[in-house]
Design an enzyme around this catalytic site. Structure first.
Site, short mmCIF file in Angstrom:
data_model
loop_
_atom_site.label_atom_id
_atom_site.label_comp_id
_atom_site.label_asym_id
_atom_site.label_seq_id
_atom_site.Cartn_x
_atom_site.Cartn_y
_atom_site.Cartn_z
CG ASN A 1 5.17 -4.96 -8.65
OD1 ASN A 1 6.15 -5.08 -7.92
ND2 ASN A 1 3.94 -5.07 -8.21
CG HIS B 1 -0.46 -13.17 -4.46
ND1 HIS B 1 -1.75 -12.87 -4.79
CD2 HIS B 1 0.16 -11.98 -4.25
CE1 HIS B 1 -1.91 -11.55 -4.79
NE2 HIS B 1 -0.77 -10.99 -4.47
CD GLU C 1 3.88 -16.10 -5.27
OE1 GLU C 1 4.75 -15.24 -5.46
OE2 GLU C 1 2.98 -15.99 -4.42
CB SER D 1 4.96 -11.30 -4.70
OG SER D 1 4.35 -11.77 -3.51
CG ASP E 1 1.11 -16.21 -9.70
OD1 ASP E 1 1.56 -15.59 -10.68
OD2 ASP E 1 0.33 -15.71 -8.88
CG HIS F 1 6.34 -10.78 -8.70
ND1 HIS F 1 6.36 -9.41 -8.58
CD2 HIS F 1 5.22 -11.20 -8.06
CE1 HIS F 1 5.30 -9.02 -7.89
NE2 HIS F 1 4.60 -10.08 -7.55
CE LYS G 1 2.23 -8.63 -9.78
NZ LYS G 1 1.71 -7.56 -8.93
#
Ligand SMILES: Cc1ncc(COP(=O)(O)O)c(C=O)c1O
Length: 374
Positions: A48, A134, A178, A182, A207, A210, A230
């Site tokens: 990541n 997640h 998110e 992810s 979130d 990523h 990440k």
């Protein structure tokens, strides 16, 4: 203890039967998007560290300077030992990046999510979570005591249906999702979620674990959560939002209150990496070019992020594909349930700014040789 060991061994055997037993292979991480495993150098398409900042000399130097000046650990929780001089500048920089009033650093992204969700939501409230959100967001929801319902992935009609059916019976409502998913690499329709939240008097938590570096903040979230681990190549997590939210978390988020503050070296590295991420946008552009080249060559949907999933179905199929790629010198992790829903075990290919054009060309050939393209 023998009885405990016996029961645990049985549970491990059952997981192995289902193809979901996990092992920890010994791995040496290298620079340049590569890794060492079983004595072999493999190109790493599973990390990541999207922007290649984890090993950037300037990031490492920032960590070394902090280490020499302040020592290895932070010594205690921030409410006990006081605010470390490195914390506030990082939090200000994160808030500026997310275009929020304030930010608060946590021990990890996991701790940030469970801390903020369990503090903000209470019994009598409703949490609506994307089906693919997640695990740490779901754990935070469970800790909060609020009712938890899941809406089908990115399905706005389903989200609205749940709001219509259940919003009225609860005091407050928090929608969690998110920015970039992810394991799928796709993006949430944040402006549509914002509009539904406004229509039904709900709050939005996004979130951005990523997504950092691949699109900045906007008004779509009341609460942003993220990680320093990440694209920023360091360690730790954060929450960004209003000043009141941060003031509230300092005395209500249990994973903040009862956990030791981040080590100075991690804070300094993350801050330097954030500066470099902003100063060098070419890094993210390069990652997206890589991801899109591979997606196009394999006739996969357009890559919206650094993450490209190749769904194969069974855990065995994903493990076999990963094994064959490893034989060819490429490390692409097989992702299996419960990390992803049953029947959707996959290769999760991730790209780094450190990969060269010839690394990408080699990966395309290796993936095509698997004959797994749709
Ligand atoms: C979407 C998402 N949120 C949170 C986390 C947790 O962040 P951290 O590794 O900093 O605990 C991860 C992955 O680790 C993630 O993928």
């Amino acid at each position: 203890l023998p009885a405990l060991n016996h029961i645990l061994a049985e549970r491990i055997a059952a997981a192995e039967k289902r193809g979901v037993k996990r092992v920890l292979p010994n791995t040496g991480l290298e620079t340049g998007g590569a890794m060492l495993r079983e004595g072999r150098r493999l190109l790493n398409f599973s990390g990541n560290d999207y922007l290649g900042l984890r090993t950037d000399a300037r990031v490492v130097e920032a960590a070394q300077t902090a280490l020499a000046e302040y020592g290895a650990g932070s010594g205690a929780a921030r409410l006990v030992s006081g605010n470390h001089p490195l914390h506030a500048p990082l939090e200000e920089a994160l808030a500026a990046y997310k275009q929020t009033e304030a930010a608060l650093v946590f021990g990890s992204g996991y701790l940030a999510n469970i801390g903020v969700i369990s503090a903000v939501a209470e019994e009598g409230d409703l949490i609506l979570a994307d089906k693919l959100a997640h695990a740490c967001m779901l754990d935070g929801a469970r800790l909060s005591g609020a009712a938890l319902r899941r809406f089908a992935h990115n399905d706005m009609a389903h989200l609205e249906q749940l709001l219509q059916q259940h919003r009225g019976a609860h005091r407050h409502c928090l929608i969690v999702t998110e920015s970039v998913f992810s394991m799928d690499g796709d993006r949430a329709p944040l402006s549509e979620i914002r509009a539904l939240a406004d229509a039904y008097d709900a709050w939005v938590l996004v979130d951005d674990a990523h997504g950092i570096g691949f699109g900045a903040g906007d008004a779509s979230a009341d609460i942003w959560v993220g990680t320093l681990s990440k694209a920023l190549g360091s360690y730790g997590g954060y929450v960004a939002g209003s000043r009141v939210l941060v003031d509230f978390l300092v005395s209500h988020a249990r994973s903040f209150i009862f956990s030791t503050a981040l080590p100075p070296a991690s804070v300094a590295a993350a801050h330097r990496a954030l500066q470099l991420m902003l100063a060098e946008p070419k890094r993210a552009a390069r990652v997206l070019t890589h991801a899109r080249a591979v997606a196009e060559a394999l006739s996969l949907p357009f890559a919206a992020s650094a993450i490209l999933p190749i769904v194969l179905g069974t855990p065995e199929a994903a493990l076999e594909a990963s094994r064959r790629l490893q034989e060819g010198g490429f490390y692409v992790a097989a992702i299996r349930p419960p990390t992803v829903p049953p029947g959707t075990a996959r290769l999760r290919v991730t790209f780094s700014a450190q990969h060269s054009e010839s690394d990408i060309a080699g990966l395309i050939v290796a993936l095509q040789a698997l004959s797994i393209a749709p």
